[in-house]
Design a protein around this motif. Structure first.
Motif, short mmCIF file in Angstrom:
data_model
loop_
_atom_site.label_atom_id
_atom_site.label_comp_id
_atom_site.label_asym_id
_atom_site.label_seq_id
_atom_site.Cartn_x
_atom_site.Cartn_y
_atom_site.Cartn_z
N THR A 114 -11.32 22.51 -20.49
CA THR A 114 -10.28 21.97 -19.60
C THR A 114 -11.04 21.54 -18.26
N PHE A 115 -10.18 21.03 -17.43
CA PHE A 115 -10.58 20.46 -16.05
C PHE A 115 -9.31 20.35 -15.36
N THR A 116 -9.42 20.49 -14.02
CA THR A 116 -8.19 20.49 -13.12
C THR A 116 -8.35 19.18 -12.17
N VAL A 117 -7.19 18.66 -11.94
CA VAL A 117 -6.86 17.55 -10.79
C VAL A 117 -5.99 18.39 -9.80
N SER A 118 -6.80 18.60 -8.65
CA SER A 118 -6.18 19.11 -7.35
C SER A 118 -5.75 18.05 -6.75
N TYR A 119 -4.49 18.18 -5.97
CA TYR A 119 -3.92 17.15 -5.16
C TYR A 119 -3.28 17.62 -3.95
N THR A 120 -3.15 16.99 -2.96
CA THR A 120 -2.16 17.29 -1.59
C THR A 120 -1.03 16.43 -1.92
N ARG A 121 0.24 17.13 -1.87
CA ARG A 121 1.23 16.27 -2.18
C ARG A 121 1.61 15.45 -0.50
N GLY A 122 2.06 14.33 -0.59
CA GLY A 122 2.35 13.60 0.60
C GLY A 122 3.94 13.61 0.81
N THR A 147 -3.56 7.82 -21.10
CA THR A 147 -2.65 7.57 -19.85
C THR A 147 -1.32 8.36 -20.10
N PHE A 148 -0.75 9.35 -19.10
CA PHE A 148 0.13 10.19 -19.14
C PHE A 148 0.89 9.86 -17.91
N PRO A 149 2.29 10.17 -18.03
CA PRO A 149 3.05 10.11 -16.60
C PRO A 149 2.83 10.83 -15.82
N TRP A 150 2.77 10.62 -14.34
CA TRP A 150 2.48 11.57 -13.12
C TRP A 150 3.77 11.84 -12.55
N LYS A 151 4.03 13.26 -12.58
CA LYS A 151 5.46 13.80 -12.53
C LYS A 151 5.40 14.63 -11.46
N PHE A 152 4.26 14.47 -10.49
CA PHE A 152 4.22 15.60 -9.51
C PHE A 152 4.48 15.15 -8.07
N GLY A 153 4.95 14.02 -7.76
CA GLY A 153 5.25 13.56 -6.64
C GLY A 153 4.56 12.84 -6.13
N PRO A 154 4.53 12.40 -4.66
CA PRO A 154 3.54 11.39 -4.13
C PRO A 154 2.07 12.18 -3.74
N VAL A 155 1.05 11.46 -3.59
CA VAL A 155 -0.07 12.27 -3.31
C VAL A 155 -0.63 11.68 -1.99
N ALA A 156 -0.59 12.70 -1.05
CA ALA A 156 -1.08 12.48 0.40
C ALA A 156 -2.47 11.40 0.49
N ALA A 157 -2.27 10.66 1.68
CA ALA A 157 -3.64 10.01 1.76
C ALA A 157 -4.73 10.67 2.33
N LYS A 158 -5.86 10.15 2.17
CA LYS A 158 -7.15 10.70 2.69
C LYS A 158 -7.78 9.68 3.28
N GLY A 159 -7.72 9.14 4.36
CA GLY A 159 -8.37 7.75 4.90
C GLY A 159 -7.66 6.85 4.07
N ASP A 160 -8.38 6.02 3.44
CA ASP A 160 -7.82 4.71 2.44
C ASP A 160 -8.05 5.18 1.23
N THR A 161 -7.93 6.60 0.75
CA THR A 161 -7.84 6.87 -0.70
C THR A 161 -6.82 8.04 -0.67
N ALA A 162 -6.55 8.79 -2.03
CA ALA A 162 -5.82 9.96 -2.22
C ALA A 162 -6.36 11.18 -2.04
N ASN A 163 -5.64 12.12 -1.77
CA ASN A 163 -6.20 13.33 -1.20
C ASN A 163 -6.17 14.00 -2.47
N ALA A 164 -6.92 13.91 -3.43
CA ALA A 164 -7.08 14.49 -4.72
C ALA A 164 -8.31 14.40 -5.49
N SER A 165 -8.86 15.08 -6.25
CA SER A 165 -10.07 15.33 -6.76
C SER A 165 -10.02 16.04 -8.03
N VAL A 166 -11.29 15.98 -8.85
CA VAL A 166 -11.27 16.47 -10.12
C VAL A 166 -12.30 17.40 -10.45
#
Length: 174
Positions: A114-122, A147-166
């Motif tokens: 397994t692995f985890t995608v962590s994100y901050t909601r926007g 490809t899977f649907p993203w059903k977890f809401g908007p992802v906050a911005a971190k500079g000019d990218t998304a505040n998310a990681s793997v």
């Protein structure tokens, strides 16, 4: 003793001929190496998005687990998975989680990781937030993105990218 030498030479020649056939290249259309223990390709494993720990409000952190079950010959997960969030024409490839250390995992047929995608909601109205509609996953062994649907809401911005990681791959079970 005369018969032993020709048999030994014949066996040695056959072994060398068989060894010469392996060019170390990849086999199959998905780019997976044909040898046991080669990289896990998306076509040879089952990928699933698990029950997420969804970030309920803007600024909260959520985690989305992705499970991998090997359905084929033994293979190896090395480095980090490739994860891209997409919103229409906009795509953001997620970086490895800060401080995460990649490890090499060998998966036998039927074994899981397994692995985890962590994100901050926007915030819902934030124009800088990534309003992803899909998440694409690739593995270091190759193959097409899953490809899977993203059903977890908007992802906050971190500079000019998304505040998310793997995260790194983790073995499941024994």
């Amino acid at each position: 003793m005369r018969r032993v030498i020709p048999l030994t030479l014949t066996a040695l020649a056959a072994a060398l001929a068989l060894t010469a056939c392996d060019d170390g290249g990849s086999g199959g259309a998905d780019g997976a190496k044909s040898k046991a223990g080669s990289g896990c390709a998306t076509g040879a494993v089952a990928l699933e998005i698990g029950s997420a720990s969804v970030a309920p409000a803007a600024g909260d952190t959520g985690e989305v687990p992705v499970s991998i079950t090997n359905q084929s010959a033994p293979c190896t997960l090395d480095h980090f998975p490739g994860v891209t969030l997409r919103q229409g024409d906009r795509s953001v490839k997620l970086p490895a989680t800060e401080g995460a250390q990649a490890q090499t995992l060998k998966l036998a047929k039927g074994a899981s990781a397994t692995f985890t995608v962590s994100y901050t909601r926007g915030a819902d109205g934030d124009t800088a937030a990534l309003k992803a509609s899909t998440i694409e996953v690739t593995l270091p062994g190759g193959g097409d993105a899953k490809t899977f649907p993203w059903k977890f809401g908007p992802v906050a911005a971190k500079g000019d990218t998304a505040n998310a990681s793997v995260s790194a791959f983790q073995q499941v079970g024994d």
